[in-house]
Design a protein around this motif. Structure first.
Motif, PDB file in Angstrom:
ATOM      1  N   LYS A  51       0.815  -1.208   0.000  1.00  0.00           N
ATOM      2  CA  LYS A  51       0.000   0.000   0.000  1.00  0.00           C
ATOM      3  C   LYS A  51       0.851   1.262   0.000  1.00  0.00           C
ATOM      4  O   LYS A  51       0.591   2.223   0.746  1.00  0.00           O
ATOM      5  N   VAL A 179      -6.019   3.022   6.890  1.00  0.00           N
ATOM      6  CA  VAL A 179      -6.399   1.649   6.553  1.00  0.00           C
ATOM      7  C   VAL A 179      -6.087   0.824   7.796  1.00  0.00           C
ATOM      8  O   VAL A 179      -4.925   0.649   8.162  1.00  0.00           O
ATOM      9  N   ARG A 180      -7.147   0.363   8.433  1.00  0.00           N
ATOM     10  CA  ARG A 180      -7.021  -0.265   9.753  1.00  0.00           C
ATOM     11  C   ARG A 180      -6.424  -1.659   9.649  1.00  0.00           C
ATOM     12  O   ARG A 180      -6.833  -2.477   8.821  1.00  0.00           O
ATOM     13  N   ASP A 217      -7.521  -5.120   6.512  1.00  0.00           N
ATOM     14  CA  ASP A 217      -7.227  -4.090   5.510  1.00  0.00           C
ATOM     15  C   ASP A 217      -8.511  -3.272   5.338  1.00  0.00           C
ATOM     16  O   ASP A 217      -9.161  -3.322   4.312  1.00  0.00           O
ATOM     17  N   GLN A 218      -8.873  -2.517   6.402  1.00  0.00           N
ATOM     18  CA  GLN A 218     -10.168  -1.847   6.459  1.00  0.00           C
ATOM     19  C   GLN A 218     -10.006  -0.360   6.132  1.00  0.00           C
ATOM     20  O   GLN A 218      -9.616   0.436   6.975  1.00  0.00           O
ATOM     21  N   ASP A 219     -10.340  -0.025   4.905  1.00  0.00           N
ATOM     22  CA  ASP A 219     -10.134   1.323   4.403  1.00  0.00           C
ATOM     23  C   ASP A 219     -11.093   2.302   5.071  1.00  0.00           C
ATOM     24  O   ASP A 219     -12.298   2.077   5.124  1.00  0.00           O
ATOM     25  N   ARG A 258      -2.813   2.388   9.286  1.00  0.00           N
ATOM     26  CA  ARG A 258      -1.810   2.678   8.264  1.00  0.00           C
ATOM     27  C   ARG A 258      -2.130   4.028   7.597  1.00  0.00           C
ATOM     28  O   ARG A 258      -3.266   4.267   7.195  1.00  0.00           O
ATOM     29  N   VAL A 260      -2.341   5.985   4.538  1.00  0.00           N
ATOM     30  CA  VAL A 260      -2.338   5.697   3.107  1.00  0.00           C
ATOM     31  C   VAL A 260      -2.773   6.935   2.326  1.00  0.00           C
ATOM     32  O   VAL A 260      -3.678   7.670   2.739  1.00  0.00           O
ATOM     33  N   GLY A 279       1.741   4.182   3.913  1.00  0.00           N
ATOM     34  CA  GLY A 279       0.848   3.033   3.901  1.00  0.00           C
ATOM     35  C   GLY A 279       1.275   1.946   4.858  1.00  0.00           C
ATOM     36  O   GLY A 279       1.594   2.201   6.020  1.00  0.00           O
TER      37      GLY A 279
END
Length: 305
Positions: A51, A179-180, A217-219, A258, A260, A279
């Motif tokens: 990412k 992004v969790r 990977d929770q945006d 994260r 991003v 990221g």
């Protein structure tokens, strides 16, 4: 030489601070969160460009960092060079960053996978490593102060902005979003290699005393509270990938956000150098970015006026 104020004490901020101090600058780090409170300490910290774009710059930074970590693995820094395997659900060409590693090769995949590649990668025990970075900065005469900033410092000093998600406010950058990532820390199983399946993503990364199993990977999700349901799903996926985990004991749950954005921002804006938006690759690109930041600071200091 100059006084440089680094904002942020995660792996990017501390790496930049160390390189700047090694170059002879006076370095003062200001941070709302101390190193062991940052997102960096949550990271599984397997070297892997994730990412983070653009591809060409990230590959170059990652290659520089790979070599730096290979040297640090020879010391008591929390860095180890470990073999591992990424499994793939379809036949896949070499990854775009393959030029950054010396030994990537396709191997026969496990059952139910279509492809796999194996390579040696730095694996970093982040609590140990962040303490080492902090100690290295102290040795070089740098300082670290807890300070919640409402804005980036305005002075004649050079400012290096490594505030991660804080740059949404400090740099007014709404392209930056979280992004969790949630992980589960387990013990009671000994592993000498890492495993990765980008679906999920699912990863199993051994530290010296525990194993990090992930992840998510929770945006756009800002929650730092671990979810029991997600933890159960992580362990299910991780145990399918590495069956030894079925007998492991859960010792902790962690969440990191994260930072991003469409591309890493590493550039000078007046006497401010921005270095954020890495990221899920902050550790992976850390030394390459720190070298570029140091070069930019050198250019500002050497410029007339």
């Amino acid at each position: 030489m100059a006084r440089v104020v680094v904002v942020g004490a995660g792996v990017i901020g501390l790496s930049c601070a160390v390189r700047l101090a090694e170059a002879g600058h006076r370095v003062d780090v200001l941070a709302r969160e101390l190193p062991l409170e940052t997102t960096s300490v949550v990271a599984a910290a397997l070297w892997y460009p994730y990412k983070a774009l653009p591809a060409e710059r990230v590959t170059a930074w990652s290659a520089t960092s790979y070599d730096a970590f290979a040297e640090l693995a020879k010391e008591d820094t929390g860095v180890r060079m470990l073999p591992g395997t990424e499994v793939l659900h379809e036949r896949t060409a070499d990854p775009w960053w393959s030029g950054a590693v010396p030994d990537l090769e396709h191997v026969a995949p496990p059952p139910s996978y279509a492809d796999a590649w194996r390579f040696t990668a730095p694996v970093i025990d982040m609590p140990v490593y962040l303490r080492w970075l902090r100690g290295r900065l102290d040795e070089l005469g740098g300082t670290l102060t807890r300070m919640a900033l409402a804005a980036l410092p305005q002075s004649e000093d050079v400012v290096v902005n490594c505030s991660g998600l804080g740059s949404r406010r400090l740099a007014s950058d709404l392209d930056l979003h979280p992004v969790r990532g949630q992980v589960v820390l387990v013990e009671g199983v000994s592993l000498d290699r890492w495993w990765l399946d980008s679906a999920g993503p699912t990863y199993v990364v051994p530290r010296s005393d525990i194993v990090v199993a992930g992840g998510t990977d929770q945006d756009g999700d800002w929650s730092r509270t671990p979810s029991p349901e997600i933890a159960e799903e992580i362990l299910r996926r991780a145990s399918a990938l590495v069956p030894e985990l079925a007998r492991a004991r859960v010792v902790a749950h962690r969440v990191g956000l994260r930072p991003v954005r469409p591309a890493v921002r590493l550039e000078a804006e007046g006497r401010v150098i921005h270095c954020y938006g890495h990221g899920g690759a902050g550790v992976t690109v850390s030394w390459g970015c720190a070298d570029e930041v140091t070069a930019l600071v050198g250019g500002l200091v050497a410029a007339p006026g």
